[in-house]
Motif scaffolding. Structure first.
Motif, mmCIF file in Angstrom:
data_model
loop_
_atom_site.group_PDB
_atom_site.id
_atom_site.type_symbol
_atom_site.label_atom_id
_atom_site.label_comp_id
_atom_site.label_asym_id
_atom_site.label_seq_id
_atom_site.Cartn_x
_atom_site.Cartn_y
_atom_site.Cartn_z
ATOM 1 N N ASN A 39 0.651 -1.035 0.087
ATOM 2 C CA ASN A 39 0.237 -0.008 0.179
ATOM 3 C C ASN A 39 0.809 1.408 -0.390
ATOM 4 O OD1 ASN A 39 -2.859 -1.649 0.600
ATOM 5 N ND2 ASN A 39 -2.580 -1.868 2.436
ATOM 6 N N LYS A 40 2.274 1.167 0.325
ATOM 7 C CA LYS A 40 2.988 2.136 0.236
ATOM 8 C C LYS A 40 2.555 3.540 1.134
ATOM 9 C CE LYS A 40 4.464 1.355 -3.962
ATOM 10 N NZ LYS A 40 4.152 0.036 -4.063
ATOM 11 N N TRP A 41 2.061 2.959 2.468
ATOM 12 C CA TRP A 41 2.144 3.089 3.713
ATOM 13 C C TRP A 41 3.183 3.186 5.436
ATOM 14 C CZ3 TRP A 41 -3.468 1.626 4.771
ATOM 15 C CH2 TRP A 41 -4.421 1.345 3.577
ATOM 16 N N ARG A 42 3.193 4.258 5.401
ATOM 17 C CA ARG A 42 3.544 3.887 6.613
ATOM 18 C C ARG A 42 3.083 4.452 7.812
ATOM 19 N NH1 ARG A 42 9.519 3.794 5.669
ATOM 20 N NH2 ARG A 42 9.755 4.234 3.464
ATOM 21 N N VAL A 43 3.664 3.492 9.093
ATOM 22 C CA VAL A 43 3.567 4.332 10.171
ATOM 23 C C VAL A 43 4.124 3.952 11.359
ATOM 24 C CG1 VAL A 43 1.966 1.601 11.259
ATOM 25 C CG2 VAL A 43 0.742 3.913 11.528
ATOM 26 N N VAL A 90 11.610 -8.249 -5.266
ATOM 27 C CA VAL A 90 11.044 -6.932 -4.934
ATOM 28 C C VAL A 90 10.468 -5.788 -5.249
ATOM 29 C CG1 VAL A 90 9.928 -5.908 -2.889
ATOM 30 C CG2 VAL A 90 11.048 -8.454 -2.319
ATOM 31 N N ASP A 91 9.386 -5.124 -6.197
ATOM 32 C CA ASP A 91 10.039 -4.128 -6.864
ATOM 33 C C ASP A 91 9.235 -3.109 -5.754
ATOM 34 O OD1 ASP A 91 10.119 -2.505 -8.730
ATOM 35 O OD2 ASP A 91 7.771 -2.955 -9.730
ATOM 36 N N TRP A 92 10.496 -2.647 -5.031
ATOM 37 C CA TRP A 92 10.354 -1.504 -4.937
ATOM 38 C C TRP A 92 11.512 -0.405 -4.576
ATOM 39 C CZ3 TRP A 92 11.983 -0.812 0.954
ATOM 40 C CH2 TRP A 92 11.551 0.377 2.260
ATOM 41 N N ASP A 93 11.316 1.037 -5.134
ATOM 42 C CA ASP A 93 12.066 2.079 -5.027
ATOM 43 C C ASP A 93 11.215 2.800 -4.299
ATOM 44 O OD1 ASP A 93 14.431 3.752 -5.549
ATOM 45 O OD2 ASP A 93 15.297 2.683 -6.786
ATOM 46 N N ILE A 94 12.503 3.623 -3.388
ATOM 47 C CA ILE A 94 11.631 4.725 -2.657
ATOM 48 C C ILE A 94 11.304 5.372 -4.019
ATOM 49 C CG2 ILE A 94 12.027 6.687 -0.978
ATOM 50 C CD1 ILE A 94 13.257 4.395 1.206
ATOM 51 N N ARG A 95 12.517 6.351 -4.611
ATOM 52 C CA ARG A 95 12.633 7.384 -5.638
ATOM 53 C C ARG A 95 11.391 6.833 -6.658
ATOM 54 N NH1 ARG A 95 18.108 6.018 -8.564
ATOM 55 N NH2 ARG A 95 16.776 3.616 -7.986
ATOM 56 N N ASP A 112 7.972 5.382 -4.988
ATOM 57 C CA ASP A 112 7.139 4.116 -4.703
ATOM 58 C C ASP A 112 6.999 6.195 -3.578
ATOM 59 O OD1 ASP A 112 5.986 2.122 -5.486
ATOM 60 O OD2 ASP A 112 7.928 1.489 -4.198
ATOM 61 N N GLU A 113 7.706 6.795 -3.336
ATOM 62 C CA GLU A 113 7.502 7.854 -2.304
ATOM 63 C C GLU A 113 8.583 8.667 -3.260
ATOM 64 O OE1 GLU A 113 7.135 6.909 2.002
ATOM 65 O OE2 GLU A 113 8.110 5.442 1.509
ATOM 66 N N PRO A 114 7.935 9.551 -3.697
ATOM 67 C CA PRO A 114 8.876 10.490 -4.533
ATOM 68 C C PRO A 114 9.286 11.399 -3.883
ATOM 69 C CG PRO A 114 7.297 10.489 -5.572
ATOM 70 C CD PRO A 114 6.906 9.025 -4.678
ATOM 71 N N TYR A 115 10.966 12.001 -2.931
ATOM 72 C CA TYR A 115 10.947 13.250 -3.267
ATOM 73 C C TYR A 115 11.878 13.829 -3.596
ATOM 74 C CZ TYR A 115 15.590 9.721 -3.136
ATOM 75 O OH TYR A 115 16.100 8.731 -2.829
#
Lengths: 182, 404
Positions: free
Chosen positions: A83-87, B238-243, B245-248
């Motif tokens: 879900n791309k959530w943080r808690v 695992v397809d996860w990259d903060i750039r 998925d949570e772009p800053y």
């Protein structure tokens, strides 16, 4: 960030039923306070709830609110890969500080908890290998506590340390630290 | 093999076996810093591994509590010293979130460009060091040659090769110097061919392949459970990259691919990093293309130094502002923030609790190497000692970051 997310999140977490307190959102992350005895249950709930899936434990850290009481706190940061959530979960601890371990929920908690023990003297009950991680065996005191001097205490190896009695940690003597390693 | 031993053993005599405890490190070329591994060996098999860390512990978090926010930047340099601009950026973003400000667009482009240069520099070291751990010395020499080009660029921009301290809260310390962009462009042209060279050095190296392929496999579930992040996690599929998925900063304006692989072995972790360097080159090129003119730091007198240094010499207000910022720092509103970026090693997070004073009440660094190193538990059971060197190398821990 979607509009429905917070409502969704708080509604589901409200359904947990324990003594969970919603601390509101700060800079995009919702925070919840939970009593220490419910932390494992709550973490497992967050990890396994099909709509939440907080499967990634980012971080565990200790905080010392000296001279406030209760003084110690552990803070958990979770992330949901789906879900791309943080808690954020916060846990205020009694004296002497102790809290059940969450190593049974995430293996990665192991070192984070060892660090919090080493730096703050927070005891994680049920931890498989609660040893100091940064400081050496036989080091006295918990260096990141607010009442521990920045330069340490004066002794023959540390001539620049603060004057004063060597730190006495009354709770240290009674701790049965599991002796891992050798 | 067992049968032969059985035959050779005299009748009635038990085979004399004993478990050996072996100290690997703290000074050992393949531990990438001061790491001590206590290994319990059964012959060539590693039964149990117990990493002892803390040899480089400097108490960054404790020190930070007595430093002003600007003074903390040099401390962050010394976390992952292979890529200081990333660490600076992570810390600056956390403080900016607390202050509720954003750096000007130009500064954001500069920072992202620097962070990507740092990513290449960090990945280059492991690209060369993993083969070296396994006996292929050549790749490291080539990689260091290219890394030197990045060091030169960093020196040109910041004045320092390693500990750049280039970011500031609300921007960067100074604007890009004249003539640096053509140099970076030149690097971006040369570098993709050099990546091809490394691959050619390694692709046909039978020893390297047989020591990394299928070795140290971490499944996706295990990787998440162990808290792996960055290329180590993506190599497990695992397809996860903060750039993404949570772009800053301005990552949402840039076009790049997230590199993942399915195998989860040492070789795929190595390949992931090599491919990520290609993506970084793409990102740097886009940054240079899109970078607008404009200020390089916020114009908020209570937070940033006067942009025009001359003002300090002729205006009393500017002088007071300069003195105040240097001696006292700036107040940060009370609150707490957990801010993450995709550092070369994985999720680099700063958890800062502010009590409204110019020094953080608590700063916790979520160091990716610290967490990644734990994965040693997950993969080395009953494997050869030699495999463990490959696993350790492929996890790419930087001990300065592990020990904080």
């Amino acid at each position: 960030m979607t509009g429905e997310r917070p409502v969704h999140l708080t509604a589901i977490i409200g359904s947990f039923g324990g003594a969970v307190e919603n601390l509101g959102a700060a800079h995009g992350i919702y925070a919840f306070a939970v009593p220490p005895e419910q932390i494992v249950e709550f973490c497992r709930f967050l990890k396994e709830h099909p709509a939440l899936e907080f499967d990634f434990l980012s971080d565990i850290c200790g905080v010392d609110h000296y001279p406030e009481t209760p003084r110690f706190e552990t803070v958990y940061h979770l992330y949901s890969l789906k879900n791309k959530w943080r808690v954020r979960i916060k846990c205020r601890l009694g004296e002497p500080p102790h809290v059940p371990t969450v190593t049974g929920v995430w293996r990665t908690a192991n070192w984070h908890e060892r660090e919090a023990w080493d730096m703050y003297g927070i005891r994680f009950e049920g931890h498989p290998d609660l040893r100091r991680i940064y400081m050496w065996e036989g080091f006295e005191g918990f260096p990141q506590r607010k009442d521990f001097p920045l330069r340490g205490y004066k002794d023959k190896l540390n001539p620049f340390g603060a004057e004063g009695p060597p730190p006495t940690q009354p709770d240290l003597a009674t701790n049965d630290i599991p002796q891992g390693g050798r | 093999m067992t049968e032969v031993t059985e035959l050779m053993r005299p009748e009635g005599e038990a085979l004399n076996t004993k478990e050996v405890l072996l100290n690997l490190g703290p000074q050992h070329p393949s531990t990438h810093g001061v790491l001590r591994l206590v290994l319990q060996l059964d012959g060539e098999y590693v039964e149990r591994v117990d990493p002892h860390i803390g040899y480089l512990h400097r108490g960054t978090e404790k020190l930070a509590e007595s430093f002003t926010y600007t003074q903390i930047f040099p401390l962050t340099d010394r976390l992952d010293y292979l890529c200081p601009p990333s660490n600076n950026l992570a810390f600056a973003l956390a403080v900016e979130k607390l202050l509720g400000i954003e750096a000007p667009i130009r500064a954001q482009y500069i920072r992202v460009m620097m962070a990507e240069l740092a990513r290449i520099s960090g990945h280059l070291l492991i690209t060369g060091a993993l083969p070296m751990d396994l006996g292929a010395m050549t790749a490291l020499l080539y990689a260091m040659r290219e890394r030197e080009m990045i060091m030169d660029l960093l020196e040109m921009i910041t004045g320092a090769r390693m500990h750049t301290s280039y970011c500031r809260v609300g921007g960067v310390r100074e604007d890009l110097p004249d003539g640096v962009l053509p140099k970076i462009r030149e690097f971006c042209e040369i570098f993709p061919n050099r990546i091809r060279d490394y691959e050619r050095l390694i692709e046909n190296n039978r020893v390297f392949l047989s020591r990394t392929q299928g070795v140290g496999v971490i499944s996706a579930t295990d990787a998440i459970d162990l808290g792996l992040s960055g290329p180590n996690l993506r190599a497990s599929g695992v397809d996860w990259d903060i750039r993404r998925d949570e772009p800053y900063e301005i990552y949402d304006r840039l076009d790049f691919d997230v590199i993942t692989r399915e195998e989860g072995d040492c070789y795929s972790r190595w390949l992931c990093r090599v491919d990520e360097m290609r993506e970084s080159i793409r990102l740097i090129e886009q940054c240079m293309e899109q970078m607008p003119e404009g200020p390089f730091q916020v114009d908020i007198p209570t937070i940033a130094f006067p942009v025009d240094k001359e003002r300090v010499h002729c205006s009393m207000e500017a002088l007071i502002q300069h003195f105040d910022l240097s001696a006292y720092g700036f107040d940060v509103p009370a609150g707490e923030v957990y801010s993450v970026i995709e550092a070369p090693k994985g999720e680099l997070g700063f958890y800062i609790i502010s009590d409204g004073s110019p020094k953080p009440f608590r700063m916790k660094v979520r160091a990716p190497s610290f967490v990644n190193l734990q994965a040693l538990f997950g993969v080395t059971n009953a494997r050869y000692l030699a495999d463990m060197i490959a696993v350790l190398g492929s996890l790419d821990p930087v001990m300065a970051e592990v020990d904080k």
